[in-house]
Design an enzyme around this catalytic site. Structure first.
Site, PDB file in Angstrom:
ATOM      1  N   ILE A 171      34.801 -16.870  -2.152  1.00  0.00           N
ATOM      2  CA  ILE A 171      34.983 -16.344  -0.798  1.00  0.00           C
ATOM      3  C   ILE A 171      34.773 -17.410   0.268  1.00  0.00           C
ATOM      4  O   ILE A 171      34.932 -17.139   1.454  1.00  0.00           O
ATOM      5  CB  ILE A 171      34.030 -15.157  -0.538  1.00  0.00           C
ATOM      6  CG1 ILE A 171      32.564 -15.573  -0.732  1.00  0.00           C
ATOM      7  CG2 ILE A 171      34.374 -13.988  -1.439  1.00  0.00           C
ATOM      8  CD1 ILE A 171      31.568 -14.473  -0.394  1.00  0.00           C
ATOM      9  N   ALA A 175      33.397 -21.891   1.060  1.00  0.00           N
ATOM     10  CA  ALA A 175      32.847 -23.159   0.579  1.00  0.00           C
ATOM     11  C   ALA A 175      31.663 -23.532   1.445  1.00  0.00           C
ATOM     12  O   ALA A 175      31.705 -23.397   2.666  1.00  0.00           O
ATOM     13  CB  ALA A 175      33.907 -24.257   0.612  1.00  0.00           C
ATOM     14  N   GLU A 224      28.093 -26.371   1.989  1.00  0.00           N
ATOM     15  CA  GLU A 224      27.859 -27.812   2.042  1.00  0.00           C
ATOM     16  C   GLU A 224      27.753 -28.410   0.642  1.00  0.00           C
ATOM     17  O   GLU A 224      28.200 -29.525   0.383  1.00  0.00           O
ATOM     18  CB  GLU A 224      26.573 -28.074   2.826  1.00  0.00           C
ATOM     19  CG  GLU A 224      26.249 -29.554   2.945  1.00  0.00           C
ATOM     20  CD  GLU A 224      24.894 -29.775   3.594  1.00  0.00           C
ATOM     21  OE1 GLU A 224      24.494 -30.933   3.699  1.00  0.00           O
ATOM     22  OE2 GLU A 224      24.252 -28.783   3.982  1.00  0.00           O
ATOM     23  N   PHE A 225      27.178 -27.615  -0.299  1.00  0.00           N
ATOM     24  CA  PHE A 225      26.914 -28.154  -1.629  1.00  0.00           C
ATOM     25  C   PHE A 225      27.924 -27.698  -2.677  1.00  0.00           C
ATOM     26  O   PHE A 225      27.917 -28.201  -3.789  1.00  0.00           O
ATOM     27  CB  PHE A 225      25.507 -27.739  -2.075  1.00  0.00           C
ATOM     28  CG  PHE A 225      24.420 -28.344  -1.232  1.00  0.00           C
ATOM     29  CD1 PHE A 225      24.030 -29.669  -1.408  1.00  0.00           C
ATOM     30  CD2 PHE A 225      23.801 -27.602  -0.246  1.00  0.00           C
ATOM     31  CE1 PHE A 225      23.029 -30.220  -0.638  1.00  0.00           C
ATOM     32  CE2 PHE A 225      22.804 -28.150   0.528  1.00  0.00           C
ATOM     33  CZ  PHE A 225      22.417 -29.471   0.337  1.00  0.00           C
ATOM     34  N   GLU A 236      30.843 -24.151  -3.828  1.00  0.00           N
ATOM     35  CA  GLU A 236      31.561 -22.932  -3.497  1.00  0.00           C
ATOM     36  C   GLU A 236      30.600 -21.767  -3.285  1.00  0.00           C
ATOM     37  O   GLU A 236      29.502 -21.732  -3.828  1.00  0.00           O
ATOM     38  CB  GLU A 236      32.549 -22.575  -4.611  1.00  0.00           C
ATOM     39  CG  GLU A 236      33.706 -23.555  -4.732  1.00  0.00           C
ATOM     40  CD  GLU A 236      34.647 -23.193  -5.857  1.00  0.00           C
ATOM     41  OE1 GLU A 236      35.826 -23.543  -5.749  1.00  0.00           O
ATOM     42  OE2 GLU A 236      34.197 -22.564  -6.846  1.00  0.00           O
ATOM     43  N   VAL A 237      31.075 -20.803  -2.464  1.00  0.00           N
ATOM     44  CA  VAL A 237      30.355 -19.551  -2.264  1.00  0.00           C
ATOM     45  C   VAL A 237      31.214 -18.449  -2.864  1.00  0.00           C
ATOM     46  O   VAL A 237      32.395 -18.330  -2.536  1.00  0.00           O
ATOM     47  CB  VAL A 237      30.089 -19.274  -0.774  1.00  0.00           C
ATOM     48  CG1 VAL A 237      29.306 -17.976  -0.617  1.00  0.00           C
ATOM     49  CG2 VAL A 237      29.325 -20.440  -0.147  1.00  0.00           C
ATOM     50  N   LYS A 260      25.862 -18.840  -4.333  1.00  0.00           N
ATOM     51  CA  LYS A 260      26.133 -20.213  -3.927  1.00  0.00           C
ATOM     52  C   LYS A 260      25.996 -21.103  -5.160  1.00  0.00           C
ATOM     53  O   LYS A 260      24.979 -21.042  -5.861  1.00  0.00           O
ATOM     54  CB  LYS A 260      25.160 -20.665  -2.840  1.00  0.00           C
ATOM     55  CG  LYS A 260      25.316 -19.943  -1.510  1.00  0.00           C
ATOM     56  CD  LYS A 260      24.363 -20.507  -0.464  1.00  0.00           C
ATOM     57  CE  LYS A 260      24.523 -19.809   0.873  1.00  0.00           C
ATOM     58  NZ  LYS A 260      23.605 -20.363   1.898  1.00  0.00           N
ATOM     59  N   ASP A 299      18.466 -23.887  13.534  1.00  0.00           N
ATOM     60  CA  ASP A 299      19.933 -23.779  13.579  1.00  0.00           C
ATOM     61  C   ASP A 299      20.354 -22.322  13.740  1.00  0.00           C
ATOM     62  O   ASP A 299      21.308 -21.866  13.120  1.00  0.00           O
ATOM     63  CB  ASP A 299      20.542 -24.372  12.303  1.00  0.00           C
ATOM     64  CG  ASP A 299      22.038 -24.652  12.452  1.00  0.00           C
ATOM     65  OD1 ASP A 299      22.532 -24.652  13.602  1.00  0.00           O
ATOM     66  OD2 ASP A 299      22.701 -24.853  11.426  1.00  0.00           O
TER      67      ASP A 299
END
Length: 987
Positions: free
Chosen positions: A628, A630, A632-633, A635-636, A654, A747
């Site tokens: 669903i 991508a 930082e590390f 795919e999601v 993740k 953040d």
């Protein structure tokens, strides 16, 4: 029965128009011999004769009545059928009366037979087809209605019979006709062969083309009609039926002229409504004249647009006259009684032509000096209500004493919201009188002993002056109030002594100003300790005293050790990181019993933090279904988690991309170490991690609606203000929980907030801001002091000094509030990050989004205080939002374009339309460029036409999102106002 049956025949079965006859052969048009084949040669004879008009024609005759064995055949030439399915034959002939022939044998006949023979080509010879009934097909035996005699011949009287016969179906390319005579005396004067078809006709608003009749006399050939230009079908597909005689029967369905067009020329034409008229719906009715104060700009109008200065409410029908806003109320009368006020007025001189007139009351407090007036607080009471008054009077109470107020009485109606101008109002200035303070709302017990109780209370909501002192009244609960004792206190705290042990007392307090005492508070009940309770409390406190002393000693030792360690490290870590870490060690004593966040990077082995705070999940329990996104590390994905003994749940997964370094693995799992410490309904929940197989995974609850910013943009304008405040309240509650645990997010943004199917918002993306130094692809994060910072969301002290605290998270929360109320608009729009930094340094702040309540924008401004110590805590923010939800009326006052706050607001007003050369440029400027093609194809290509657009026009060009409709309509209203201003200057 016959005539009666005919009268009752349904009109739908009666023919509409006469049939069209197409001639295949006509013997009367021959200019030379017909040359038909005869058999035997002594039978039929071709001769020249005359028709009833004495025109010379070629005919055939036969009269061998005195001969024996007569069987005379006459065959036409080959006749092509030209697509016809049923053939008609018209015969004109004369027959001699057998009885008028002297000595005629008994075999004399007064009839003849008609035959036909089909063939794909002209194949006949003298002997083929055979001169007999088979292979010929008999049509009929033709008998004469009138016969002539010798007397008629003498008088030159012509008795001509006309008979028509038909046959079918015919399927081959052509055919022959044959006429057979048996001992007759006759003359075949004329033969016409033809077929019939239904004519082209416009009926019931539809065009029916010519249609060939059916093969049988009873056939009904269905023919679909096409609606005439600017007409559309109603109910069922329109069709008629062509019968065997070429007549239209049984019409079904109909077409009606579209909106904007009327039926003329007996229903054969749909004509556009002339200028000044309109037609709103499909039907047979004609165009009607525009209602008062409206007009059309072109032919074919479906509605009339209002003239400048006049409007139509959303619920007004299109045939209703356009109306305008009412004038101001008149003759305002005010009556002040201490801190209450009665206002009365008379209705406006001009109601705008409407009957839905109501009044709104705007209250402004101007203090006692000459400073700017501000909106009154929520404490002011309006009876029966502040907005939507139907009667010209109102009672206002709970005002402050010795205060100047300005009250604006607005007259509004159903089209006030459509006007670009503010409602007309009448204003009145009043000054309240001296008044006693209001009652104290609540008292708290601070402490108690066997013979004393210490109480405190808050200042009255309306002190109405300087509080001089307080009077506390108390008495035993089982005694009368007449036995009460009064104690005075210059402060809001008092200790009442000499009380009885284990006794319940009733307490009331009131405040005093120069105007006198206010009302007593409500009765509060407090009880002194019994002797047994007192002894128990002393014993319980003894270990606590010893423990506190020991804890204080340990704490001092810990501080000394930390200082020594830090000195030895030579300040290896940056100041911001040292401050963050020290905060985790030193702040634990601030909230006894509260769980404190532990930074996983304080562990010598970060994997230990993962094992401590995150549950290890067996890979066999995880089912990945689809990607669903991508991260930082890696795919999601979405998928399912089924733990033993538990039901299967939907989860987000993740994954860590292959080829990772040990540092990337540690950084990836650090988020799980952080998330695993949290347990709150508004913080994303960690289900567990997979570290013992590949790929490494972090598994969290699944949030169906994804990130908050995207979700809001996809649902622009679809939520009520209360729903939006509910989302903000959830985010604030989650952040309060994190702040109470001493966790600083760094953040916080709408993109890092997730939304589930119940619109519950949850804070997510923890700890990733520490690692943004390696990400150069995301323009959201800009380099600052050696790291990457989301400039638009970050507090100024964090940008300048990398000083991240819960107060800097509060600043970010204010930006999130702005994102939510603007439905995901980018903060500071298209300004560069450097421009944003400069604007904030010059104390500029974001203006209120469209339709943002004033109370919410004021809360945003509080979050954006330059001094972080002046910003509200998250707990205070939650309480403020709870009050708004409990009192929705506080959200009705919209934030003005130019706020009365001390901070200047960035200007994001709609630019003057004259600065654009085209409508496309204007759409670009208001961020609606996706509708350029729709505007052009609909003919909205000039500002004059665009300025007259209505809500219906905006819908017609394909603008379906409510937020986009409102933005475009507001811009058009400003455009009209600018046009009116230009026109007035020209005059």
């Amino acid at each position: 029965m016959g005539p009666l049956w005919f009268c009752c025949l349904p009109l739908a079965l009666l023919p509409l128009l006469a049939a069209v006859e197409e001639t295949l052969m006509d013997s009367t048009t021959a200019t030379a011999e017909l040359g038909w084949m005869v058999h035997p040669p002594s039978g039929w004879e071709e001769v020249s004769g005359y028709d009833e008009n004495m025109n010379t024609i070629r005919t055939y005759q036969v009269c061998n009545v005195f001969e024996s064995s007569q069987n005379n055949w006459l065959r036409t030439k080959y006749i092509r059928r030209r697509g016809a399915h049923r053939i008609h034959v018209e015969m004109k002939f004369s027959v001699r009366d057998c009885s008028s022939i002297p000595n005629v044998p008994g075999s004399c006949k007064e009839t003849f037979n008609l035959y036909y023979y089909e063939s794909d080509f002209d194949s006949a010879t003298k002997t083929f087809p055979n001169w007999m009934e088979n292979p010929w097909m008999k049509v009929d035996t033709i008998a004469a209605d009138e016969r002539f005699s010798q007397v008629d011949l003498g008088g030159r009287v012509m008795k001509i019979n006309t008979e028509v016969r038909s046959f079918g179906p015919v399927s081959k390319n052509g055919f022959y006709l044959a006429f057979q005579d048996y001992w007759g005396c006759m003359s075949l004067i004329a033969v016409r062969v033809f077929y019939r078809k239904c004519p082209r006709v416009i009926q019931n608003g539809a065009d029916f083309q010519e249609t060939l009749s059916g093969a049988e006399s009873t056939s009904l050939v269905a023919s679909r009609g096409t609606c005439i230009n600017k007409a559309e079908e109603v109910d069922v597909p329109i069709k008629q039926h062509c019968n065997g005689d070429g007549e239209w029967l049984v019409p079904i369905g109909r077409c009606m002229c579209r909106p904007g067009y009327e039926s003329v020329a007996n229903g054969t034409v749909c004509r556009g409504c002339p200028s000044g008229t309109f037609k709103a719906s499909q039907g047979d009715e004609g165009c009607v004249h525009c209602p008062i104060n409206s007009r059309t700009t072109s032919e074919g109008a479906t509605n009339c647009v209002c003239r400048n200065g006049y409007y139509r409410a959303d619920a007004d029908p299109v045939d209703m006259p356009c109306t305008t806003i009412p004038s101001a109320p008149q003759s305002v009368i005010s009556s002040v009684n201490e801190t209450s006020l009665m206002l009365e007025w008379t209705p406006p001189r001009d109601s705008g032509g409407r009957e839905d007139l109501v009044y709104n009351i705007i209250c402004k407090s101007c203090g006692s000096g000459r400073g700017a007036c501000t909106r009154c607080g929520d404490n002011v009471q309006f009876a029966p209500r502040q907005l939507g008054l139907t009667e010209p009077r109102i009672y206002i109470s709970d005002l402050l004493a010795h205060t100047q107020y300005t009250f604006e009485i607005q007259a509004v109606n159903g089209v006030t919201d459509q006007s670009p101008f503010s409602p007309q109002f009448a204003s009145v200035n009043i000054t309240t009188n001296q008044a006693a303070p209001s009652a104290v709302s609540i008292m708290h017990q601070v402490s108690r002993t066997v013979d004393s109780i210490t109480l405190s209370w808050s200042q009255p909501d309306q002190p109405n002056g300087v509080i001089l002192d307080y009077e506390l009244q108390y008495y035993e609960k089982n005694l009368s109030e007449l036995n009460s004792t009064a104690v005075k206190s210059p402060t809001n705290t008092v200790t009442v002594q000499n009380l009885k042990a284990g006794t319940i007392y009733v307490f009331q307090v009131r405040a005093r100003t120069v105007a006198g005492y206010g009302r007593y508070s409500g009765k509060m009940y407090f009880q002194t300790m019994t002797e047994a309770e007192y002894q128990t409390s002393v014993q319980e406190k003894l270990p606590l005293i010893i423990g506190s002393s020991a804890a204080g000693l340990v704490f001092l030792i810990a501080v000394v050790v930390i200082i020594i360690v830090c000195n030895r490290r030579g300040f290896e870590r940056a100041d911001s990181e040292y401050t963050d870490k020290l905060q985790h060690y030193t702040s634990g004593h601030m909230t006894p019993g509260m769980k404190i966040y532990i930074d996983p990077f304080t562990y010598e082995d970060p994997n230990e933090a993962v094992r401590e705070f995150a549950k290890e999940i067996d890979i066999s329990c995880v089912k990945i279904e689809q990607v669903i996104g991508a991260g930082e590390f890696g795919e999601v994905c979405s998928g399912h988690l089924k733990l033993p003994g538990k039901r299967e749940i939907f989860v987000a997964i993740k994954t860590l991309k292959s080829g990772y370094t040990e540092k990337q693995r540690r950084d990836f799992l650090s988020e799980a170490s952080i998330m695993g410490q949290f347990d709150h309904p508004n913080v994303i929940h960690l289900e567990g991690v997979v570290t013992k197989s590949s790929p490494v995974m972090i598994i969290t609850e699944f949030m169906e609606n994804g990130s908050l910013d995207s979700f809001l943009r996809q649902n622009d304008g679809q939520f009520t203000v209360i729903q939006l405040v509910g989302m903000l309240r959830g985010i604030a509650a989650g952040m309060k929980y994190l702040a109470d645990m001493n966790y600083v997010h760094r953040d916080l943004a709408a993109r890092n907030t997730l939304v589930n199917s119940n619109l519950v918002c949850k804070v997510s993306d923890f700890g990733l801001s520490r690692f943004l130094e390696d990400d150069t692809s995301d323009p959201t994060y800009t380099s600052a002091l050696g790291g990457k910072i989301p400039i638009r969301w970050t507090a100024p002290e964090a940008i300048q000094y990398r000083k991240f605290t819960s107060a800097s998270d509060v600043w970010s929360y204010g930006i999130v509030m702005w994102e939510v109320m603007s439905y995901g608009e980018r903060p500071y729009w298209d300004m560069t990050n450097q421009d944003v930094i400069n604007a904030i340094e010059q104390d500029y702040r974001l203006p209120p989004p469209m339709d943002c309540p004033n109370a919410l924008h004021q809360l945003m401004l509080d979050c954006w205080q330059k001094d972080r110590n002046h910003r509200p805590k998250f707990g205070q923010i939650v309480n403020t939002l709870d009050k708004m939800i409990r009192n929705p009326n506080s959200l009705k006052a919209m934030a003005p374009l130019s706020s009365g706050v001390n901070l200047p607001l960035l200007d994001r007003t709609i630019p003057d339309y004259t600065s654009f050369n085209t409508v496309d440029e204007w759409l670009d400027a208001i961020k609606m460029s996706q509708y350029k093609e729709s505007y052009a194809s609909a003919g909205f290509t000039t500002f004059d036409i665009v300025s007259q657009m209505t809500v219906e026009d905006i819908l017609r060009v394909g603008v379906t999102l409510a937020g986009h409709q409102k933005k475009i309509l507001n811009s058009i209203q400003v455009m009209r106002a600018q046009m009116n201003q230009i026109q007035s200057v020209e005059v």
